[in-house]
Design a protein around this motif. Structure first.
Motif, PDB file in Angstrom:
ATOM      1  N   ARG A  55       0.854  -1.203   0.000  1.00 27.02           N
ATOM      2  CA  ARG A  55       0.000   0.000   0.000  1.00 27.02           C
ATOM      3  C   ARG A  55       0.879   1.237   0.000  1.00 27.02           C
ATOM      4  NH1 ARG A  55      -2.970  -3.994   1.917  1.00 27.02           N
ATOM      5  NH2 ARG A  55      -5.241  -3.881   1.935  1.00 27.02           N
ATOM      6  N   HIS A  56       0.368   2.264  -0.617  1.00 27.29           N
ATOM      7  CA  HIS A  56       1.091   3.534  -0.648  1.00 27.29           C
ATOM      8  C   HIS A  56       0.470   4.514   0.339  1.00 27.29           C
ATOM      9  CE1 HIS A  56       2.976   3.137  -4.931  1.00 27.29           C
ATOM     10  NE2 HIS A  56       3.281   2.133  -4.130  1.00 27.29           N
ATOM     11  N   THR A  57       1.300   5.385   0.803  1.00 31.61           N
ATOM     12  CA  THR A  57       0.777   6.503   1.594  1.00 31.61           C
ATOM     13  C   THR A  57       0.350   7.601   0.630  1.00 31.61           C
ATOM     14  OG1 THR A  57       2.291   5.976   3.379  1.00 31.61           O
ATOM     15  CG2 THR A  57       1.336   8.191   3.384  1.00 31.61           C
ATOM     16  N   ALA A  58      -0.809   8.119   0.875  1.00 31.36           N
ATOM     17  CA  ALA A  58      -1.306   9.187  -0.007  1.00 31.36           C
ATOM     18  C   ALA A  58      -0.386  10.398   0.071  1.00 31.36           C
ATOM     19  CB  ALA A  58      -2.712   9.581   0.415  1.00 31.36           C
TER      20      ALA A  58
ATOM     21  N   GLN B  47      -7.537   9.377   3.777  1.00 32.51           N
ATOM     22  CA  GLN B  47      -6.943   9.604   2.455  1.00 32.51           C
ATOM     23  C   GLN B  47      -6.078   8.432   1.986  1.00 32.51           C
ATOM     24  OE1 GLN B  47      -4.578  13.159   2.477  1.00 32.51           O
ATOM     25  NE2 GLN B  47      -3.092  12.390   3.949  1.00 32.51           N
ATOM     26  N   ASP B  48      -5.400   7.779   2.914  1.00 33.07           N
ATOM     27  CA  ASP B  48      -4.545   6.659   2.506  1.00 33.07           C
ATOM     28  C   ASP B  48      -5.372   5.512   1.938  1.00 33.07           C
ATOM     29  OD1 ASP B  48      -2.311   8.019   3.210  1.00 33.07           O
ATOM     30  OD2 ASP B  48      -1.900   6.906   5.050  1.00 33.07           O
ATOM     31  N   ARG B  49      -6.450   5.212   2.620  1.00 29.70           N
ATOM     32  CA  ARG B  49      -7.287   4.097   2.168  1.00 29.70           C
ATOM     33  C   ARG B  49      -7.943   4.421   0.833  1.00 29.70           C
ATOM     34  NH1 ARG B  49     -11.129   2.051   6.895  1.00 29.70           N
ATOM     35  NH2 ARG B  49     -11.598   0.525   5.266  1.00 29.70           N
ATOM     36  N   TYR B  51      -6.904   6.536  -1.327  1.00 23.36           N
ATOM     37  CA  TYR B  51      -5.855   6.650  -2.341  1.00 23.36           C
ATOM     38  C   TYR B  51      -5.440   5.265  -2.853  1.00 23.36           C
ATOM     39  CZ  TYR B  51      -1.180   7.614  -4.238  1.00 23.36           C
ATOM     40  OH  TYR B  51      -0.086   7.689  -5.034  1.00 23.36           O
ATOM     41  N   ASN B  52      -5.253   4.338  -1.923  1.00 26.86           N
ATOM     42  CA  ASN B  52      -4.836   3.000  -2.340  1.00 26.86           C
ATOM     43  C   ASN B  52      -5.914   2.295  -3.159  1.00 26.86           C
ATOM     44  OD1 ASN B  52      -2.100   1.971  -1.367  1.00 26.86           O
ATOM     45  ND2 ASN B  52      -2.833   3.153   0.382  1.00 26.86           N
TER      46      ASN B  52
END
Lengths: 547, 223
Positions: A55-58, B47-49, B51-52
């Motif tokens: 997974r990437h960090t936004a 935002q991370d979730r 975004y992924n």
């Protein structure tokens, strides 16, 4: 059981998404069928691998961008959709009220500058310049060039026959032509005309059509500015913005401290009909008086000099910029600048803000004042008629408040001091003193103190240095040069601290045949007092002064 | 796979079967009162979730960034329609996934392999993988095999059509239940079940050789 149905059953069993009967069915299948058990394990592994994918960090900027977009949209659309549905009518009214108030301030402020700065300033300058040129003509005719410091000439506003009616309409260019005023072609500069030996006649000519239109807009912060810019861009279609503040700051910084950099006169500004050249000087506020004296000493004997502290320089307009977006349009260029209204901020903060605030919108043709103004009026939701009415009211109010011409004409003039005709630029917006008032005050102050502005400035600078030293000793903050009542001097108007750098412009008009023509590009050092050498001048520096 | 097309704009709010975080509800309420700072908190939280998810569905990070931003902006604009039947994140996911699916449909489509064609073509791929897995078994540790499996799964994921990919991502990566996924995609739960099964089988097929199997598998025989 159908194969696909069984696979689906096992997939859902894996996710624990089966009803009781289905679950029982799946468990029975798994108990009886080894292939089913293997498939379940493979599906479990497949699911596990999918869930283990990296997974990437936004990007961190997402949240900031979202926030900015939200606030920008809120301004552009006035009220977000959800606020309409979830806020009370009172709140909605408050929002609209605030926006409406802002727009009214925009328009009144804009009109104020147009009405006061351009009209009054231009009228006064025209009168002064005509008088000075008449003097120069007389002097030339008598073949007796003036020597030493030039005496200031009486100001006679009555000699100006300028039709200013059109200048009272926000939608029009600042002023119009009369029989005396002949427009210059945009490509021509005063310098080029001087070189062509046409100066005496051409000095009478003036193109008000090329004067800048300035609208001042009150903004609370950069986001409002951005919203206004965005909307204005939309109104103007495909025009492109380019930021100019960095270039302006670089230009200002490039001026050596306490040295004068000579530039040709700038076409299309108020001084066009008198300018021979301009001198840009950057100095500490405490050194300004001395520098002015040095510049003066370096000029040809018959030079007419005018100090313009409020020139189009970043620092000169600091006070204005602190409070307004200045939207000025000159020829094919629209400059829109803004800064935070917050009064107390550090110099660094101010400069950082400036770098984000100045925007130049390049427009496709020279004749764009009407379209720009029209777009602006649309932007603020005020029609032309309302604008005109507002302008007339403001003009009436200004007329009542302004100093009568006769009073100014009757004011006694000093006997010495080349800078006695110092002009300040647009009046500080917080008080309503007109240029004429400022000038009258300046003259009165001079008479009271019995000396030139240069002498006064030097005296004030000395006083300031002394006061500053005293306060430093006492642990008090550095004082400003603006302790004295407003008299039209730079320090009084712009309230710079003694150790703060000021960039200012000195406009110099010289009779053509006596014009000293410098030969190098190097700035003239005025650090050595009373330098008698000819001033250095860069003919190629700029045909048109950039922001 | 004749299924209802996914509408571009989510008409109704998905209903969540799990408790909605109270903290989120409070923040949403503040946002409704005009507190944009509260919204920033929600954005940072999810935002991370989002975004992924956008990344996995769209297939590239640039699109994922734009989609995430757009999703949060759209959610803000429509927050008045949020009735708190689900969590805020489910609401945002719904918007983000629909944006991602719309974007995938609107851009020039990459050539996607149908699930049936994939099954047919998997023979040669499988043979290649067998050889590689044997090589891997001899010379690499389990970690390397898992990494290779991940790579294959990631590639297989991108070969799925967007509807199937979205279901897998939401279930296996985001851990949403079928009802939530159904709400997000605006399809019946049965459709979610069906899509998920087909998608998993396709991915399984891609990594089957690495699992130590002798050849391509097509699943169970009809009972």
């Amino acid at each position: 059981m159908e194969r696909e149905r069984m696979e689906e059953l096992l997939s859902a069993y894996l996710d624990d998404e089966l009803q009781d009967t289905e679950r029982a069915q799946a468990e029975r299948l798994l108990k009886e069928n080894a292939t089913a058990r293997k498939l379940l394990e493979e599906l479990r592994l497949t699911s596990a691998i999918v869930s283990s994918l990296p997974r990437h960090t936004a990007p961190e900027s997402i949240a900031e961008d979202v926030q900015q977009q939200i606030e920008r949209r809120a301004l552009l659309d006035h009220v977000p959709q959800h606020r309409v549905t979830h806020t009370s009518g009172r709140r909605t009214l408050q929002i609209f009220g605030a926006i409406a108030a802002m727009f009214v301030i925009m328009m009144t402020s804009g009109w104020y500058l147009v009405a006061h700065s351009s009209r009054e300033f231009s009228r006064k300058l025209l009168a002064e310049n005509q008088t000075k040129m008449q003097e120069a003509k007389d002097s030339l005719a008598a073949n007796k060039p003036k020597t030493g410091a030039t005496k200031p000439s009486p100001v006679s506003a009555t000699t100006a026959k300028v039709d200013l009616k059109k200048s009272q309409s926000l939608g029009d260019k600042v002023a119009t032509k009369t029989g005396e005023l002949v427009a210059m072609a945009p490509s021509e500069t005063f310098e080029s005309k001087l070189r062509n030996q046409m100066a005496p006649e051409l000095l009478q000519q003036h193109s008000y059509a090329q004067e800048p239109v300035q609208l001042q807009v009150v903004v609370e912060n950069e986001r409002q500015r951005d919203a206004l810019l965005a909307k204005l861009t939309t109104q103007l279609g495909q025009q492109q913005f380019t930021r100019v503040s960095d270039a302006a700051a670089r230009k200002e910084q490039s001026i050596p401290t306490n040295q004068a950099v000579y530039e040709p006169g700038t076409p299309g500004v108020n001084y066009q009909n008198t300018l021979n050249r301009q001198v840009l000087v950057r100095a500490r506020a405490s050194d300004v008086g001395k520098v002015l004296g040095d510049v003066e000493a370096a000029q040809p004997p018959n030079a007419q000099m005018m100090l313009n502290v409020a020139g189009n320089t970043l620092e000169g307009n600091q006070l204005v910029k602190d409070n307004f977006i200045a939207l000025s349009q000159t020829q094919n260029e629209l400059s829109l600048s803004a800064s935070n209204k917050t009064p107390a901020r550090s110099r660094a903060q101010s400069e950082a803000l400036e770098s984000e605030s100045d925007v130049t919108l390049n427009l496709p043709d020279d004749d764009n004042a009407a379209s720009v103004t029209s777009a602006f009026l649309q932007l603020v939701g005020i029609d032309q008629k309302t604008s005109d009415e507002l302008g007339e009211k403001m003009a009436e109010a200004a007329k009542k408040n302004s100093t009568p011409t006769e009073e100014r004409d009757a004011a006694p003039k000093p006997e010495s001091g080349s800078f006695a005709e110092s002009n300040v630029g647009p009046p500080a917006p917080k008080d309503e003193t007109t240029v004429a008032d400022a000038d009258a005050n300046a003259q009165a102050a001079e008479v009271e103190e019995g000396g030139s502005l240069v002498a006064n400035a030097m005296k004030r600078a000395d006083d300031s240095r002394k006061n500053e030293a005293k306060e430093k000793q006492a642990g008090a903050p550095a004082t400003t040069l603006a302790a004295a009542p407003r008299s039209g001097e730079f320090a009084d108007v712009y309230q710079h601290k003694a150790d703060e750098f000021i960039t200012f412009v000195i406009d110099i008009a010289v009779a053509p045949q006596d014009t000293a023509r410098p030969t190098t590009d190097k700035p003239t050092s005025v650090a050595s007092p009373k330098s008698a050498k000819p001033v250095e001048h860069n003919d190629n520096r700029m045909e048109k002064k950039q922001n | 796979m004749a299924e209802r097309p996914i509408p571009k704009e989510p008409p109704v709010e998905p209903v969540s079967t799990r408790p909605v975080p109270l903290e989120d509800l409070e923040l949403v309420e503040k946002v409704r009162m005009g507190d944009s700072a509260a919204y920033a908190v929600l954005v940072r939280k999810y935002q991370d979730r989002v975004y992924n998810t956008c990344w996995r569905i769209s297939g590239n990070v640039e699109d994922a960034r734009d989609l995430t931003q757009d999703a949060f902006l759209k959610a803000y604009e429509r927050i008045g329609e949020f009735r708190q039947l689900s969590g805020f994140y489910t609401w945002v996911f719904r918007i983000a996934v629909n944006l991602a699916l719309s974007q995938r449909r609107s851009v020039a489509r990459k050539r996607t392999t149908s699930l049936d064609a994939m099954t047919e073509a998997s023979g040669s791929q499988a043979e290649s993988l067998i050889a590689r897995s044997k090589h891997a078994a001899n010379h690499a540790d389990q970690h390397a095999i898992e990494a290779e499996m991940q790579a294959h799964v990631a590639r297989a994921l991108q070969t799925l059509d967007e509807e199937h990919r979205a279901v897998v991502v939401l279930r296996d990566m985001e851990g949403l239940d079928y009802a939530e996924i159904a709400g997000i995609l605006d399809v019946p739960a049965g459709t979610v079940k069906s899509r998920l099964h087909r998608a998993r089988m396709a991915i399984r097929q891609a990594i089957l050789p690495l699992m130590g199997s002798a050849g391509p598998r097509t699943g169970l025989k009809d009972a």
